[in-house]
Enzyme design. Structure first.
Site, PDB file in Angstrom:
ATOM      1  N   ASP A  84       0.810  -1.214   0.000  1.00 43.87           N
ATOM      2  CA  ASP A  84       0.000   0.000   0.000  1.00 43.87           C
ATOM      3  C   ASP A  84       0.842   1.263   0.000  1.00 43.87           C
ATOM      4  O   ASP A  84       2.069   1.225   0.163  1.00 43.87           O
ATOM      5  CB  ASP A  84      -0.988  -0.007   1.186  1.00 43.87           C
ATOM      6  N   ASN A 155      -7.735  -2.916  13.771  1.00 42.24           N
ATOM      7  CA  ASN A 155      -9.094  -3.221  13.320  1.00 42.24           C
ATOM      8  C   ASN A 155      -9.115  -4.443  12.408  1.00 42.24           C
ATOM      9  O   ASN A 155     -10.127  -4.734  11.768  1.00 42.24           O
ATOM     10  CB  ASN A 155      -9.689  -2.011  12.595  1.00 42.24           C
ATOM     11  N   HIS A 157      -7.235  -4.869   9.689  1.00 43.73           N
ATOM     12  CA  HIS A 157      -6.947  -4.648   8.269  1.00 43.73           C
ATOM     13  C   HIS A 157      -5.672  -5.379   7.827  1.00 43.73           C
ATOM     14  O   HIS A 157      -4.767  -5.627   8.619  1.00 43.73           O
ATOM     15  CB  HIS A 157      -6.911  -3.152   7.903  1.00 43.73           C
ATOM     16  N   GLU A 162      -9.673  -2.265   4.609  1.00 47.24           N
ATOM     17  CA  GLU A 162     -10.296  -1.928   5.880  1.00 47.24           C
ATOM     18  C   GLU A 162     -11.575  -2.757   6.104  1.00 47.24           C
ATOM     19  O   GLU A 162     -12.150  -3.269   5.140  1.00 47.24           O
ATOM     20  CB  GLU A 162     -10.650  -0.436   5.887  1.00 47.24           C
TER      21      GLU A 162
HETATM   22  C1  GLP Z   1      -0.294   0.025   8.549  1.00 54.61           C
HETATM   23  C2  GLP Z   1      -0.061  -0.707   7.200  1.00 54.61           C
HETATM   24  C3  GLP Z   1      -0.383  -2.165   7.310  1.00 54.61           C
HETATM   25  C4  GLP Z   1       0.265  -2.673   8.592  1.00 54.61           C
HETATM   26  C5  GLP Z   1      -0.495  -2.131   9.768  1.00 54.61           C
HETATM   27  C6  GLP Z   1       0.118  -2.440  11.126  1.00 54.61           C
HETATM   28  O1  GLP Z   1      -1.228   1.007   8.483  1.00 54.61           O
HETATM   29  N1  GLP Z   1      -0.770  -0.151   6.079  1.00 54.61           N
HETATM   30  O2  GLP Z   1       0.065  -2.864   6.162  1.00 54.61           O
HETATM   31  O3  GLP Z   1       0.243  -4.056   8.648  1.00 54.61           O
HETATM   32  O4  GLP Z   1      -0.798  -0.759   9.610  1.00 54.61           O
HETATM   33  O5  GLP Z   1       1.170  -1.577  11.415  1.00 54.61           O
HETATM   34  P1  GLP Z   1       2.189  -1.774  12.628  1.00 54.61           P
HETATM   35  O6  GLP Z   1       3.097  -2.864  12.227  1.00 54.61           O
HETATM   36  O7  GLP Z   1       2.908  -0.464  12.714  1.00 54.61           O
HETATM   37  O8  GLP Z   1       1.372  -2.098  13.807  1.00 54.61           O
END
Ligand code: GLP
Length: 267
Positions: A84, A155, A157, A162
């Site tokens: 992303d 959440n 995702h 989402e």
């Molecule tokens: C971000 C990314 C996701 C990631 C998630 C968790 O927003 N877009 O691909 O897996 O949130 O992030 P973190 O590893 O910082 O908890």
């Protein structure tokens, strides 16, 4: 890196490996990535890896970069696709996922720049749908993903897919596209952006279809903050309301790598 224990989560059919700490889980993820890449290069001359951002995979990239530096691993025959990117955003903005990837991996390994694909946060909005469709066509033309590395949002995702009010079937078919970020995602992004007003509220994300089609999927989740959503994804209903629960529909290709705090609510 052997797992401390293998968890059998009733009805999930999922492989869940639990490690003593986040470093050990990240090392195990790096091991899998390196092994899948080597096997794919041997079998068909190239490896196609799907990569993730966020705080969780930073240690994975550190480990991979160290192996390349030591001559134990090469990205010469590797192609990458990131999950992303915020939208809109300039690639040189330090908050872009393109610059995150440059800092943590691309700038430290022998990966050809033209094979490191990150969705482009600068395409005009009128061209975003075509850009996203092209991203899916590129992955398909590359023969699909050998491995997709995933993290999980609080959440549920995956990438920026989402929670949605859709059937699980419709959700599983979603293509790469422009999306609005969920309130929990935006709240968590304040950590990077500094204030709620500064958070970019939209993003381009690889679709669920492409993620679930990967020949191997590594879900890495660490820390106590992920315990509740990990339990929901593995033990709750398979539903678009918890995007990561869809991984249970392809459980034979998925491994969950957790540290003890993230596994705390699995029993
Ligand atoms: C971000 C990314 C996701 C990631 C998630 C968790 O927003 N877009 O691909 O897996 O949130 O992030 P973190 O590893 O910082 O908890």
């Amino acid at each position: 890196m052997p797992a401390e224990r293998t968890l059998h989560v009733a009805d999930s059919n999922s492989t869940v490996l639990v490690f003593a700490d986040a470093d050990a889980a990240a090392k195990a993820a790096a091991d899998r990535i390196a092994r899948v890449a080597a096997d794919a290069v041997k079998a068909r001359g190239k490896a196609v890896l799907g990569l993730a951002t966020g705080a969780t995979p930073e240690k994975v990239y550190e480990e991979l970069a160290a192996r390349v530096k030591a001559g134990a691993l090469s990205f010469r025959d590797v192609t990458t696709y990131n999950l992303d990117e915020y939208y809109p955003i300039q690639p040189l903005d330090p908050l872009s996922y393109r610059s995150y990837m440059h800092r943590h991996l691309f700038g430290r390994v022998d990966l050809a720049p033209n094979r490191a694909h990150v969705l482009d946060g600068t395409v005009p909005e009128s061209a975003a749908a075509e850009h996203a469709a092209q991203f899916d066509r590129w992955i398909d033309a590359d023969g699909g993903l050998d491995l997709q590395l995933l993290g999980i949002g609080r959440n549920g995702h995956i990438g920026f897919n989402e929670p949605a009010d859709l059937s699980a079937e419709a959700f599983a078919a979603l293509p790469t596209r422009l999306v609005d970020l969920h309130p929990i995602t935006r709240a968590d992004a304040v950590r990077e952006f500094g204030s709620p007003e500064a958070v970019i509220p939209r993003a381009l994300t690889m679709g669920v279809r492409q993620i679930l089609a990967a020949r191997s999927i590594v879900m890495l989740a660490t820390g106590a903050k992920k315990a509740a959503i990990v339990a929901e994804a593995l033990k709750g209903p398979v539903s678009a309301a918890v995007p990561a629960s869809l991984l249970r529909t392809v459980a034979d290709r998925v491994v969950w790598l957790l540290d003890e705090p993230a596994a705390a609510e699995l029993g």
